[in-house]
Design a protein around this motif. Structure first.
Motif, mmCIF file in Angstrom:
data_model
loop_
_atom_site.group_PDB
_atom_site.id
_atom_site.type_symbol
_atom_site.label_atom_id
_atom_site.label_comp_id
_atom_site.label_asym_id
_atom_site.label_seq_id
_atom_site.Cartn_x
_atom_site.Cartn_y
_atom_site.Cartn_z
ATOM 1 N N LEU A 106 0.517 -1.122 0.215
ATOM 2 C CA LEU A 106 0.293 -0.096 -0.283
ATOM 3 C C LEU A 106 1.280 1.628 -0.225
ATOM 4 C CD1 LEU A 106 -2.612 -0.905 2.642
ATOM 5 C CD2 LEU A 106 -3.219 -1.087 0.292
ATOM 6 N N GLY A 107 1.987 0.946 0.543
ATOM 7 C CA GLY A 107 3.142 1.997 0.301
ATOM 8 C C GLY A 107 3.299 2.419 1.768
ATOM 9 N N ASP A 108 3.326 4.180 1.845
ATOM 10 C CA ASP A 108 3.514 5.108 2.802
ATOM 11 C C ASP A 108 2.098 4.826 3.432
ATOM 12 O OD1 ASP A 108 4.199 6.297 5.150
ATOM 13 O OD2 ASP A 108 4.423 7.789 4.102
ATOM 14 N N VAL A 109 1.779 4.050 4.528
ATOM 15 C CA VAL A 109 0.278 4.091 4.925
ATOM 16 C C VAL A 109 0.198 5.418 5.612
ATOM 17 C CG1 VAL A 109 -1.298 3.038 6.620
ATOM 18 C CG2 VAL A 109 -0.061 1.267 5.087
ATOM 19 N N GLY A 110 -0.499 5.994 5.613
ATOM 20 C CA GLY A 110 -0.928 7.733 5.899
ATOM 21 C C GLY A 110 -2.356 7.873 6.153
ATOM 22 N N ASN A 111 -3.038 6.888 6.571
ATOM 23 C CA ASN A 111 -4.835 7.088 7.315
ATOM 24 C C ASN A 111 -4.669 5.702 7.577
ATOM 25 O OD1 ASN A 111 -4.401 9.014 4.540
ATOM 26 N ND2 ASN A 111 -5.202 10.009 6.653
ATOM 27 N N LEU A 112 -5.681 5.660 8.301
ATOM 28 C CA LEU A 112 -6.681 4.667 9.050
ATOM 29 C C LEU A 112 -8.035 5.058 9.456
ATOM 30 C CD1 LEU A 112 -6.573 1.893 10.334
ATOM 31 C CD2 LEU A 112 -5.722 3.188 12.358
#
Length: 631
Positions: A208-214
């Motif tokens: 997913l690449g850089d997980v910036g949001n959850l």
């Protein structure tokens, strides 16, 4: 006048049977003489060694005090170590026979042992419950063909009614794609209880690449749906990258801001390394793990150091403290001991410092060695039952509807990445919808084949598509040909799928050759070495041995002192324990937290052995689903 009849010459002790001929004394009286040796030493500043020059032992010397007569002024001492109070072990039976006259120490020990047994029963029950909750959850709604894994750890707060009965879902949003919406549930345990730390393995078809949001959400169901989520950590199992989410809020329809669906942003580096965050994390971890007494109530959920072991270590620590305290209690003050530190009316002498140092050295086995053994033991992982394996290997009944649903899901998951440039397909309902779906898969294979530069994204995408096509080929082979309008369509679907499988194998092999997986190296244990599980027996042996020896000498000294002195010692012991539990150890935890916070060292993400078993389970699930080995 004394006429010796018999002299028993024992080192350090002489027994003389003497007959007294004085009319005032009765004949046959036995006298007991005790001999001791003394020596006066001073530190020779020129020769750099201890010397006796110019010094001799005075007549006022006793077994516990030494009078030194010197013709010069200098620092001197009769012994480097301070000896504890004398107790004659050979008089054990005699001293233990006085229990009816001096039961103070015995009663105190019986009370402690009774409290220990009650607490141990509760600890064993709590450990049994915690063992079932320790399990790391492999989400059931993970796609069987997805092989890129993320480990999600969710900490529920310790506030009142912080746990939730609602169904919680999660979605990861990264720079290169999004995951599906996953239900965070486990059929074998209750999740998201107050103060719990639950871990889930989420599998995706590609990085997913850089997980910036959850994105977290719950359905507000059950008797207590309100949920206070403290923080969430997401770890990329392949690259070991970690993202922290400081939620610290209520997700509730009637508490906080009244919202049950929230999107959280990943914390920045300066937030993770802030003094406030590190201090809070270290303090919480310190009291729940390092403070041996407080940690009994709420230890870290995934620590191998169980409550029963912590209770037993506390009991052994208490007994060891009692033995050392009573051995050095109320020692005669050595007037010749030099003053090392003075503040007002308070003076700290060399004798007091040495008593503290010797007590610490005697406490080392229980305070360091045994606790370290229990902390460092690798937990035994339960073996998977053969019954479960047999049930999973049973072939399932194949229908055309199931094939269309699985094909639709594979295409939908691949389309979730912007790099794949693949649009989603409409709902597959009939056999006629299968052909456009296979054409779309073929176009995507050509897209991956045309990529000249390989990276983990294309490796995992090609592998996911290979697994999905292998599953489709296996199901078509087991499908009743009558499910198609005519037998020719069934054979044509088999031929096309077989061709796509061979092409997917070629694309996967090509990308894997140019972007091989990283070589697995031996993991470095950040939390110390891990010991084999059978070291637990060594830990218990040391614990029981030290506890037994400490109990014996505590009773021996108590009977030697007598009832009145024993009562005074009990009062002194109570003050010492209060000071250690409620003052010294909390100050130690806070001090360590401040030091780490000032050094800006965050709490490391916990390493666990269970993840290997969960990954193997996910790989086995993929192999069974695809119907072929080597995936």
């Amino acid at each position: 006048m004394i006429t010796p009849d018999l002299i028993n010459n024992t080192p350090g002790m002489w027994y003389i049977d003497a007959k007294l001929f004085d009319s005032d004394w009765e004949p046959g009286l036995t006298l007991k003489f005790t001999s001791f040796t003394g020596k006066c030493l001073y530190w020779h500043t020129v020769k750099k060694k201890w010397s006796t020059e110019g010094c001799q032992v005075g007549e006022k010397s006793t077994p516990v005090q030494t009078q030194c007569l010197c013709n010069h002024l200098t620092l001197f001492g009769s012994s480097f170590f301070v000896m504890p109070n004398n107790v004659d072990i050979s008089r054990t039976a005699e001293l233990f026979a006085t229990v009816k006259d001096n039961y103070v120490v015995l009663a105190l020990l019986c009370a402690f042992f009774g409290l220990y047994l009650i607490t141990l029963l509760w600890a064993c029950y709590a450990d049994r419950r915690a063992r079932s909750k320790r399990k790391m959850t492999l989400l059931e709604d993970n796609h069987p063909g997805a092989q890129y894994n993320y480990l999600i750890g969710i900490q529920t707060g310790h506030r009142k009614n912080a746990g939730t009965s609602a169904n919680v879902t999660v979605k990861l949003i990264g720079s290169e794609g999004e995951s599906s919406v996953h239900l965070l549930a486990d059929p074998d345990k209750t999740v998201f209880e107050r103060g719990s730390f639950d871990m889930f393995l989420v599998a995706t078809p590609f990085p997913l690449g850089d997980v910036g949001n959850l994105r977290l959400q719950h359905d507000n169901s059950g008797g207590h749906p309100s949920w206070y989520v403290d923080k969430v950590t997401i770890q990329d199992v392949q690259t070991k990258n970690v993202w922290h989410f400081f939620c610290d809020c209520w997700m509730s329809a009637d508490r906080g801001d009244g919202i049950t669906k929230k999107t959280f942003n990943a914390a920045k580096s300066n937030e993770i390394a802030s003094f406030r965050n590190i201090f809070q994390s270290r303090t919480s971890t310190g009291f729940r793990d390092e403070h041996i007494w407080v940690s009994i109530v709420s230890p870290p959920s995934r620590s191998p150091f169980t409550r029963a072991q912590r209770v037993s270590c506390c009991m052994s620590l208490l007994l060891c403290t009692m033995a050392i305290n009573i051995a050095f209690w109320n020692l005669p003050v050595d007037e010749s001991s030099p003053v090392i530190f003075s503040m007002g009316s308070m003076n700290i002498t060399w004798q007091e410092i040495m008593v503290g140092v010797q007590s610490g050295l005697l406490m080392f086995p229980i305070n360091i060695l045994i606790i370290t053994i229990f902390r460092s033991i690798r937990p035994r992982m339960p073996a998977k039952s053969k019954k479960d394996n047999a049930e999973n290997m049973r072939p399932h009944f194949v229908t055309m509807h199931a094939i269309l649903k699985e094909t639709e899901e594979v295409i939908f998951l691949v389309s979730q990445s912007r790099r794949n440039k693949m649009s989603n397909v409409s709902q597959l309902e009939t056999t006629a919808d299968l052909w456009p779906a296979l054409d779309k898969v073929h176009e995507f294979l050509q897209l991956m084949q045309g990529e000249s530069e390989s990276d983990p994204h294309w490796v995992h995408c090609s592998k996911f598509l290979l697994v999905g096509l292998s599953r489709l080929l296996t199901c078509l082979g087991r499908l009743d040909p009558n499910s198609f309008p005519n037998p020719y369509d069934h054979q044509q679907a088999l031929n096309i799928t077989n061709t796509l499988v061979r092409k997917a194998e070629m694309v996967f092999s090509s990308h894997l050759a140019y972007c091989p997986p990283p070589v697995k190296t031996e993991k470095k244990r950040t939390r110390g070495c891990w010991l084999p599980w059978w070291f637990v027996f060594i830990g218990w042996f040391l614990l029981l041995s030290i506890s037994g020896i400490s109990t014996f000498f505590t009773l021996l000294y108590g009977f030697e002192y007598g009832k009145e002195k024993s009562i005074k010692w009990v009062m002194s012991l109570g003050l010492s324990l209060f000071q250690s539990i409620f003052i010294l150890q909390p100050l130690k935890v806070l001090g360590i937290a401040v030091i780490f916070a000032l050094m800006l060292k965050p709490v490391a993400v916990e390493e666990t052995e269970e993840i290997e078993l969960v990954l193997i389970e996910q790989q086995e699930k993929c192999r069974r689903w695809a119907g072929r080995d080597g995936l």
